[in-house]
Design a protein around this motif. Structure first.
Motif, PDB file in Angstrom:
ATOM      1  N   SER A  85      42.929  38.893  26.737  1.00 56.40           N
ATOM      2  CA  SER A  85      42.711  40.046  27.656  1.00 56.40           C
ATOM      3  C   SER A  85      42.076  40.975  26.827  1.00 56.40           C
ATOM      4  N   GLY A  86      42.242  40.985  25.627  1.00 57.06           N
ATOM      5  CA  GLY A  86      41.435  42.138  24.832  1.00 57.06           C
ATOM      6  C   GLY A  86      40.052  41.905  24.943  1.00 57.06           C
ATOM      7  N   ALA A  87      39.679  40.492  24.904  1.00 56.03           N
ATOM      8  CA  ALA A  87      38.339  40.187  24.784  1.00 56.03           C
ATOM      9  C   ALA A  87      37.445  40.599  26.510  1.00 56.03           C
ATOM     10  N   LEU A  88      38.399  40.316  27.365  1.00 55.52           N
ATOM     11  CA  LEU A  88      37.977  40.661  28.590  1.00 55.52           C
ATOM     12  C   LEU A  88      37.432  42.160  28.526  1.00 55.52           C
ATOM     13  N   GLU A  89      38.675  42.915  28.079  1.00 57.07           N
ATOM     14  CA  GLU A  89      38.262  44.394  27.869  1.00 57.07           C
ATOM     15  C   GLU A  89      36.878  44.814  27.144  1.00 57.07           C
ATOM     16  N   THR A  90      36.961  44.124  25.955  1.00 55.65           N
ATOM     17  CA  THR A  90      35.911  44.443  25.187  1.00 55.65           C
ATOM     18  C   THR A  90      34.543  44.338  25.659  1.00 55.65           C
ATOM     19  N   PHE A  91      34.296  43.452  26.523  1.00 51.83           N
ATOM     20  CA  PHE A  91      33.114  42.742  27.074  1.00 51.83           C
ATOM     21  C   PHE A  91      32.925  43.586  28.396  1.00 51.83           C
ATOM     22  N   GLY A  92      33.946  43.970  29.044  1.00 50.49           N
ATOM     23  CA  GLY A  92      33.784  44.588  30.577  1.00 50.49           C
ATOM     24  C   GLY A  92      33.495  43.695  31.223  1.00 50.49           C
ATOM     25  N   ILE A  93      34.337  42.542  31.204  1.00 52.16           N
ATOM     26  CA  ILE A  93      34.113  41.294  32.125  1.00 52.16           C
ATOM     27  C   ILE A  93      35.177  41.477  33.273  1.00 52.16           C
ATOM     28  N   LYS A  94      34.659  41.547  34.505  1.00 52.36           N
ATOM     29  CA  LYS A  94      35.302  41.882  35.626  1.00 52.36           C
ATOM     30  C   LYS A  94      35.509  40.453  36.624  1.00 52.36           C
ATOM     31  N   PRO A  95      36.616  40.205  37.155  1.00 50.76           N
ATOM     32  CA  PRO A  95      36.452  39.119  38.181  1.00 50.76           C
ATOM     33  C   PRO A  95      35.640  39.001  39.154  1.00 50.76           C
ATOM     34  N   ILE A  96      35.138  37.878  39.876  1.00 52.04           N
ATOM     35  CA  ILE A  96      34.204  38.217  41.047  1.00 52.04           C
ATOM     36  C   ILE A  96      35.127  38.553  42.274  1.00 52.04           C
ATOM     37  N   VAL A  97      36.277  37.934  42.200  1.00 50.45           N
ATOM     38  CA  VAL A  97      37.397  38.020  43.276  1.00 50.45           C
ATOM     39  C   VAL A  97      38.617  38.153  42.427  1.00 50.45           C
ATOM     40  N   SER A 112      42.707  33.679  43.070  1.00 51.47           N
ATOM     41  CA  SER A 112      41.508  34.313  43.993  1.00 51.47           C
ATOM     42  C   SER A 112      42.205  35.001  45.226  1.00 51.47           C
ATOM     43  N   GLU A 113      41.779  36.030  45.756  1.00 51.70           N
ATOM     44  CA  GLU A 113      42.090  36.572  46.878  1.00 51.70           C
ATOM     45  C   GLU A 113      41.726  35.657  48.160  1.00 51.70           C
ATOM     46  N   THR A 114      40.585  34.964  47.846  1.00 52.87           N
ATOM     47  CA  THR A 114      40.188  33.906  49.013  1.00 52.87           C
ATOM     48  C   THR A 114      41.275  32.978  49.481  1.00 52.87           C
ATOM     49  N   VAL A 115      42.028  32.518  48.614  1.00 52.42           N
ATOM     50  CA  VAL A 115      43.075  31.514  48.688  1.00 52.42           C
ATOM     51  C   VAL A 115      44.080  32.246  49.695  1.00 52.42           C
ATOM     52  N   VAL A 333      40.327  18.806  58.158  1.00 53.77           N
ATOM     53  CA  VAL A 333      40.172  19.056  56.877  1.00 53.77           C
ATOM     54  C   VAL A 333      39.366  20.291  56.701  1.00 53.77           C
ATOM     55  N   ASN A 334      39.653  21.542  56.373  1.00 52.63           N
ATOM     56  CA  ASN A 334      39.191  22.704  56.486  1.00 52.63           C
ATOM     57  C   ASN A 334      38.203  23.002  55.349  1.00 52.63           C
ATOM     58  N   ARG A 335      37.035  23.432  55.794  1.00 55.72           N
ATOM     59  CA  ARG A 335      35.667  23.552  54.695  1.00 55.72           C
ATOM     60  C   ARG A 335      35.351  24.938  54.666  1.00 55.72           C
ATOM     61  N   ASP A 336      36.161  25.832  54.991  1.00 51.68           N
ATOM     62  CA  ASP A 336      35.671  27.338  54.900  1.00 51.68           C
ATOM     63  C   ASP A 336      35.262  27.554  53.295  1.00 51.68           C
ATOM     64  N   LYS A 337      34.276  28.308  53.260  1.00 51.43           N
ATOM     65  CA  LYS A 337      33.797  28.911  52.032  1.00 51.43           C
ATOM     66  C   LYS A 337      33.823  30.320  52.052  1.00 51.43           C
ATOM     67  N   PHE A 338      33.917  30.849  50.875  1.00 44.24           N
ATOM     68  CA  PHE A 338      33.851  32.512  50.743  1.00 44.24           C
ATOM     69  C   PHE A 338      32.941  32.821  49.745  1.00 44.24           C
ATOM     70  N   ASN A 339      32.181  34.147  49.882  1.00 42.53           N
ATOM     71  CA  ASN A 339      31.389  34.528  49.175  1.00 42.53           C
ATOM     72  C   ASN A 339      32.065  35.176  47.758  1.00 42.53           C
ATOM     73  N   CYS A 340      31.409  34.404  46.815  1.00 41.92           N
ATOM     74  CA  CYS A 340      31.864  34.684  45.383  1.00 41.92           C
ATOM     75  C   CYS A 340      30.817  35.099  44.655  1.00 41.92           C
ATOM     76  N   TYR A 346      34.336  27.161  47.864  1.00 43.21           N
ATOM     77  CA  TYR A 346      35.569  26.730  48.198  1.00 43.21           C
ATOM     78  C   TYR A 346      36.535  27.447  47.210  1.00 43.21           C
ATOM     79  N   PRO A 347      37.843  27.834  48.078  1.00 44.73           N
ATOM     80  CA  PRO A 347      38.823  28.317  47.076  1.00 44.73           C
ATOM     81  C   PRO A 347      39.473  27.532  46.270  1.00 44.73           C
ATOM     82  N   SER A 348      39.452  26.220  46.265  1.00 45.60           N
ATOM     83  CA  SER A 348      39.868  24.952  45.513  1.00 45.60           C
ATOM     84  C   SER A 348      39.373  23.945  45.415  1.00 45.60           C
TER      85      SER A 348
END
Length: 360
Positions: A85-97, A112-115, A333-340, A346-348
């Motif tokens: 988690s420290g590396a994420l903070e150090t480099f300012g990495i943010k999750p897409i979703v 992911s919020e898409t799920v 079979v659901n095939r919905d995709k989300f913008n990431c 796909y969420p999964s």
């Protein structure tokens, strides 16, 4: 030399290794590799360091992601990294979703919020979920509620013995319409009633959740099994046998049965043949069904896999009795995709299998 701060014991003569230096781009410059405990100790005690983290950047192991289809398809080779988690903070990495909140806690997985959005969009009454950690369990509850799904309640059980991994199966259900009783957990092993694994599956613990679900308004009941089956062939073949045995032994009221989950089994293999000796495959008997054959798109989101019967490894089986007949009205079979991050995903790596059932 503090030998507990040295390298992986798999390295030859690891007990003699304390610090490794390798040439960088110029012969006169060196870079040092430190084991994580040593690096964190030095960084934590340095008053000049305001924030720090540890990362392992892997440029050898890569994931191939295919974008597009046919002549337009392009393959992108993507490297991955392991970071604190420290590396994420150090480099300012943010999750897409989604969010990395709480990632410093052990066993955390960013959900992911898409799920959650897909769960709410599909609006199913009963959902089987696999590979759900305790943190995932809590995140799903909050994210589904945030996305507008306020009618769901979750039953979750860990598949692993205490002190090992915390990950298991879950059932998400419409608490306004249904209630769950007679809940139990069984393991795919020669001793299914105690926490265990067996045969050629010794790395993972795979389980089946069994219960009796009652539709509140009509009073109709059915036996429900949510499962995640083993990957290895011998254990998987035995899983089919055990599922039938669980139903016959623990479904004491001889109720109609619905079995859902990631079976890791394709049509035609031994598991599937065993299941068809007692159950009906909803894909085969549905009055109306999707043209999509596969359910596993894989880590690379390979679209052509969804047109391959061999990739249909997630199933919904049913069994009717004198207490009730199950009719599969629709299969999809659901095939919905989300913008990431500007791309549709796909969420999964598994696509949701959805059925509309009628119980009389």
């Amino acid at each position: 030399v503090h030998y507990d701060l040295t390298y992986n014991r798999a390295i030859p003569d690891s007990e003699r290794v304390y610090l490794m230096t390798l040439p960088m781009f110029d012969d006169d410059k060196l870079q040092s590799f430190l084991p994580r405990p040593h690096a964190e100790m030095l960084l934590a005690e340095n008053p000049n360091v305001e924030v720090y983290g540890v990362a392992q950047l892997d440029d050898v192991n890569k994931i191939n992601i295919v974008v597009g289809e046919g002549a337009e398809a392009k393959t992108h080779s993507v490297t991955f990294a392991q970071m604190t988690s420290g590396a994420l903070e150090t480099f300012g990495i943010k999750p897409i979703v989604g969010s990395f909140d709480g990632i410093a806690e052990g066993g955390y997985v960013a959900i992911s919020e898409t799920v959650a959005e897909l769960i709410v969009k599909l609006d199913c009454d009963i959902i089987g979920l696999q590979e759900v950690s305790d943190v995932c369990r809590d995140d799903i509850k909050e994210l589904v509620k945030k996305a507008g799904g306020k009618r769901y309640k979750m039953w979750w059980e860990n598949s692993y013995p205490e002190g090992m991994r915390i990950i298991g199966n879950a059932v998400l259900y419409n608490k306004r319409e249904f209630k769950i009783g007679k809940k139990a957990v069984y393991f795919y092993s020669p001793t299914p009633e105690v926490s265990s694994n067996g045969w050629d599956c010794t790395k993972f613990y795979r389980t089946a959740l069994t219960s009796v679900i009652t539709h509140k308004k009509s009073g109709k009941k059915f036996f429900f099994i949510a499962t995640h089956c083993p990957l290895k062939p011998i254990a998987k073949a035995n899983a089919g046998r055990l599922l039938v045995e669980f139903d016959k032994k623990y479904n004491t009221d001889k109720l109609p049965t619905i079995v859902v989950g990631d079976m890791n089994s394709h049509p035609g293999d031994k598991f599937h043949k065993t299941m068809l000796s007692y159950y009906e495959d909803s894909f085969q008997v549905a009055e109306k069904k999707t043209p999509t054959l596969g359910t596993f798109n894989g880590p690379g989101e390979v679209e052509k896999q969804l047109s391959q019967l061999y990739r249909r490894i997630d199933h919904i089986y049913t069994h009717s009795t004198e207490k009730g007949k199950v009719t599969v009205k629709e299969y999809d079979v659901n095939r919905d995709k989300f913008n990431c991050g500007g791309r549709m995903h796909y969420p999964s790596d598994h696509n949701p299998v959805i059925v509309n059932l009628e119980l009389k």
